[in-house]
Design an enzyme around this catalytic site. Structure first.
Site, PDB file in Angstrom:
ATOM      1  CG  HIS A  54      -4.020  46.637  15.427  1.00 21.04           C
ATOM      2  ND1 HIS A  54      -3.123  46.040  14.560  1.00 21.04           N
ATOM      3  CD2 HIS A  54      -4.288  45.701  16.380  1.00 21.04           C
ATOM      4  CE1 HIS A  54      -2.884  44.809  14.959  1.00 21.04           C
ATOM      5  NE2 HIS A  54      -3.556  44.576  16.062  1.00 21.04           N
ATOM      6  CG  HIS A  56      -4.219  44.564  19.694  1.00 19.28           C
ATOM      7  ND1 HIS A  56      -4.891  43.718  18.841  1.00 19.28           N
ATOM      8  CD2 HIS A  56      -5.178  45.152  20.470  1.00 19.28           C
ATOM      9  CE1 HIS A  56      -6.201  43.788  19.092  1.00 19.28           C
ATOM     10  NE2 HIS A  56      -6.390  44.642  20.064  1.00 19.28           N
ATOM     11  CG  ASP A  58       0.836  41.628  19.220  1.00 17.46           C
ATOM     12  OD1 ASP A  58      -0.066  42.435  19.503  1.00 17.46           O
ATOM     13  OD2 ASP A  58       0.670  40.705  18.392  1.00 17.46           O
ATOM     14  CG  HIS A  59       0.553  44.825  16.146  1.00 18.29           C
ATOM     15  ND1 HIS A  59       0.551  44.480  14.815  1.00 18.29           N
ATOM     16  CD2 HIS A  59      -0.022  43.791  16.806  1.00 18.29           C
ATOM     17  CE1 HIS A  59      -0.016  43.288  14.679  1.00 18.29           C
ATOM     18  NE2 HIS A  59      -0.369  42.852  15.870  1.00 18.29           N
ATOM     19  CG  HIS A 115      -7.653  42.522  14.853  1.00 12.74           C
ATOM     20  ND1 HIS A 115      -7.676  41.253  15.399  1.00 12.74           N
ATOM     21  CD2 HIS A 115      -6.588  43.153  15.422  1.00 12.74           C
ATOM     22  CE1 HIS A 115      -6.665  41.129  16.259  1.00 12.74           C
ATOM     23  NE2 HIS A 115      -5.999  42.264  16.295  1.00 12.74           N
ATOM     24  CG  ASP A 135      -2.942  41.320  14.237  1.00 16.48           C
ATOM     25  OD1 ASP A 135      -1.927  41.030  13.590  1.00 16.48           O
ATOM     26  OD2 ASP A 135      -2.958  41.409  15.480  1.00 16.48           O
ATOM     27  CG  HIS A 173       0.309  37.407  14.281  1.00 16.13           C
ATOM     28  ND1 HIS A 173       0.946  37.190  15.483  1.00 16.13           N
ATOM     29  CD2 HIS A 173      -0.443  38.520  14.456  1.00 16.13           C
ATOM     30  CE1 HIS A 173       0.591  38.124  16.355  1.00 16.13           C
ATOM     31  NE2 HIS A 173      -0.261  38.946  15.757  1.00 16.13           N
TER      32      HIS A 173
HETATM   33 ZN   LIG Z   1      -4.009  42.715  17.110  1.00 19.61          ZN
END
Ligand SMILES: [Zn+2]
Length: 255
Positions: A54, A56, A58-59, A115, A135, A173
């Site tokens: 996805h 986001h 941080d990915h 998510h 996530d 995570h």
């Molecule tokens: Zn995420």
């Protein structure tokens, strides 16, 4: 073929996952460029594909730089939902079978909304199977509902829970210990949870990832995969699985 996923820790508690087959590698959710570049160089690997679960930050923080450094690697990305900009790469969706140059065996794409609405998971065909779930599913927990409904997330989680119990679960995570504190509030008498907390604490105190987990373990310790348990529904006075899931997710948001 037996493949062992490797976790590259970045930022506060993210893992970039890397799977290697001989000198070939697949990388999942490159939130940063340099740690992946260093790993590939140290182990003299050729990057064959980048999988994105996805969008986001941080990915995908290292995505552009990594694909520029490895122009021959395939980049697989979700189809953008209306609110996102489309990421560059091959747009894929639920049910697609990825054929990666230089890689033996297939990778199946699973659409797991919740998510985010266009969140994907990837199932790599090897023994045991390897699941990259971003996530969506965490060990003893699940992702927050930023875009999807509780019903969507519950269905996504139940789909993952139905995979073979030996499936290796690679979450994005390291949230396991915090999730276990919550899970033990939900189900204090669950002996598998008590034992898993002891094990996970030992791993973390040695700086070792608690991941990958396994689907079989998650079925016995993850409260969000246990919403069908009648005893749990009764304990928390919820009439069905969806009510219990919604109740637990809201409780966990404040926990
Ligand atoms: Zn995420």
């Amino acid at each position: 073929m037996h493949l062992i996923p490797e976790a590259i820790p970045i930022l506060q508690d993210n893992y970039i996952w890397l799977l290697r087959q001989g000198a070939n590698a697949i990388v999942v959710d490159p939130g940063q460029y340099q740690p992946v570049a260093d790993y590939l160089q140290q182990h003299q690997l050729t990057l064959r594909a980048i999988l994105v679960t996805h969008q986001h930050p941080d990915h995908i923080g290292g995505l552009a730089e990594l694909s520029a450094a490895w122009p021959d690697a395939d980049v697989f990305v979700p189809v953008a939902s209306t609110t996102d900009k489309q990421l560059a790469g091959r747009q894929i969706e639920d049910g697609d079978l990825l054929d990666i140059a230089g890689w033996q065996g297939s990778v199946t794409v699973l659409g797991v909304p919740g998510h985010t609405l266009n969140h994907l998971a990837y199932l790599v065909d090897c023994t045991p199977q390897v699941l990259f779930c971003g996530d969506t599913l965490f060990s003893a927990g699940c992702g927050r509902l930023f875009e999807g409904s509780p019903a969507q997330m519950l269905q996504s989680l139940q789909r993952l829970a139905a995979l073979p119990e030996s499936t290796l679960v690679c979450c994005a995570h390291e949230y396991t210990l915090a999730n276990l504190r919550f899970a033990l509030e939900v189900e204090p008498e669950n002996q598998a949870l008590v034992e898993y907390q002891r094990h996970a604490s030992t791993l973390r105190s040695g700086g070792v990832p608690t991941l990958p987990s396994q689907i079989g373990l998650e079925r016995s310790v993850n409260p969000f995969l246990r919403c069908n348990e009648l005893l749990l529904q009764q304990r928390w006075s919820q009439p069905d699985a969806l009510s219990l899931f919604t109740f637990l997710r809201q409780w966990k948001n404040r926990f």
